[in-house]
Scaffold this active site. Structure first.
Site, PDB file in Angstrom:
ATOM      1  N   CYS A 233      -3.536   1.482   8.142  1.00  0.00           N
ATOM      2  CA  CYS A 233      -2.469   1.029   7.419  1.00  0.00           C
ATOM      3  C   CYS A 233      -2.631  -0.465   7.376  1.00  0.00           C
ATOM      4  O   CYS A 233      -2.696  -1.196   8.358  1.00  0.00           O
ATOM      5  CB  CYS A 233      -1.095   1.185   8.362  1.00  0.00           C
ATOM      6  SG  CYS A 233       0.324   0.752   7.737  1.00  0.00           S
TER       7      CYS A 233
ATOM      8  N   GLU B 153       0.831  -1.207  -0.090  1.00  0.00           N
ATOM      9  CA  GLU B 153      -0.025   0.106   0.093  1.00  0.00           C
ATOM     10  C   GLU B 153       0.869   1.334  -0.090  1.00  0.00           C
ATOM     11  O   GLU B 153       1.963   1.179   0.436  1.00  0.00           O
ATOM     12  CB  GLU B 153      -0.928  -0.117   1.237  1.00  0.00           C
ATOM     13  CG  GLU B 153      -1.679  -0.935   1.265  1.00  0.00           C
ATOM     14  CD  GLU B 153      -2.486  -1.019   2.661  1.00  0.00           C
ATOM     15  OE1 GLU B 153      -3.587  -1.798   2.883  1.00  0.00           O
ATOM     16  OE2 GLU B 153      -2.383   0.003   3.413  1.00  0.00           O
TER      17      GLU B 153
END
Length: 362
Positions: free
Chosen positions: A349, A105
């Site tokens: 996250c 990511e």
């Protein structure tokens, strides 16, 4: 699935080093070995980081022979975008696929002062913080320097369409940066270099969960990079519950390393403190935190946590967040509350990657 596995195996067998992993002096050394003048390194970097070309054929001021040497020696491909989520506040979250099929990511955050990018340094994470989606599935591997650089290049390419630029970056994505120290430092030097994307050192922040030996090492580096510690608790017992790494690197020893860093560099350190409802967000926690940080040149960044379905923590009520902040301020602590971004997308996250992993295993 069988075809995908064969393709990934072939990628592993034929993979060349990424050209984005090379610092300028390393490119100069390679050119010298090839019998080429070292000034070509600056031209190559210009094509990579200023013009951001995607193939060697576009490097028109290089000879055909040099372009062929580059092609035979280095991979110029970056990352494949699997998912791109855009929040109502302008935050964009990218899920990138790597050459071996793993995904990572990267997040673009828009601020009044410019565009900031949050990069990932590992596929997964070994640290095991109990509140973080990044640890789901454990650590798979470190990213190469070029794979970290490629995240910034890809996001900058996306911004090129609107003539914007990445003005700052934080190394706070998936993984523990100090567990991938050499590749981290290579990435920072490439991004910081005037021939690279030339993001100023003081516009870059590295965060660690507290790998003490690397904190001492980081204090000796010559880059004026901002430094942050994921603290999240005011005492060892609670920190060990939230962050198992505290059992290996005790809080008192961590504070000693932090004081060394501050004294050695003269720079202020940032403590990241996520607020988890009923866990670490009471007035007594704020009082204890103020006592822990007394005399340390620092700033506290309070983080209202994003809800992660795989974890049991709940959000701290808004009024409690403000009370926590006031308690710290009343005791002389420099503190702010982080502005929430990407609340309507998979902003926590590791959350988008975790969702993708679930889809893959269905």
């Amino acid at each position: 699935m069988e075809t995908t596995v064969r393709k990934q195996k072939k990628n592993l067998e034929t993979k060349k080093p990424s050209i984005y992993s090379l610092q300028l002096h390393e490119m100069q050394d390679w050119l010298k070995e090839q019998g080429e003048p070292k000034f070509r390194a600056g031209q190559i970097f210009d094509w990579l980081y200023k013009k951001r070309v995607k193939n060697y054929e576009d490097m028109s001021n290089l000879s055909k022979g040099l372009r062929e040497k580059l092609s035979n020696s280095f991979d110029i491909t970056t990352l494949h975008t699997l998912v791109k989520q855009t929040s109502s506040d302008g935050t964009i979250k990218f899920l990138f696929q790597l050459y071996d099929g793993y995904s990572i990511e990267t997040v673009l955050m828009r601020h009044e002062y410019g565009n900031s990018i949050c990069v990932t340094t590992q596929v997964g994470c070994r640290i095991g913080c109990t509140f973080c989606a990044s640890t789901l599935g454990g650590l798979k591997r470190n990213l190469e320097a070029g794979e970290i650089v490629a995240q910034v290049v890809e996001v900058q390419r996306a911004l090129d369409e609107s003539e914007e630029r990445v003005s700052s970056l934080v190394v706070m994505g998936i993984g523990e940066p100090f567990d991938n120290y050499d590749n981290l430092m290579g990435f920072l030097r490439i991004i910081n270099h005037e021939k690279g994307l030339h993001i100023g050192a003081r516009h870059m922040t590295v965060s660690t969960s507290g790998i003490i030996p690397k904190i001492y090492k980081f204090a000796e580096e010559d880059l004026q990079i901002n430094f942050a510690i994921s603290l999240h608790a005011p005492n060892s017992e609670l920190r060990s519950k939230l962050m198992p790494i505290n059992r290996a690197y005790k809080l008192p020893d961590l504070m000693e390393a932090i004081k060394y860093y501050v004294n050695r560099t003269g720079r202020r350190i940032t403590f990241e403190y996520g607020l988890f409802g009923g866990e670490n967000d009471q007035v007594e926690h704020a009082e204890e935190l103020a006592a822990l940080l007394k005399g340390v040149k620092c700033h506290v960044n309070l983080i209202p946590v994003n809800y992660v379905p795989e974890r049991d923590y709940v959000r701290t009520p808004r009024e409690q967040i403000f009370l926590f902040e006031k308690t710290l301020k009343d005791r002389g602590v420099n503190v702010t509350i982080r502005r929430e971004q990407g609340h309507d997308i998979d902003a926590a996250c590791g959350q988008l990657r975790a969702k993708e992993r679930k889809e893959e295993t269905r």
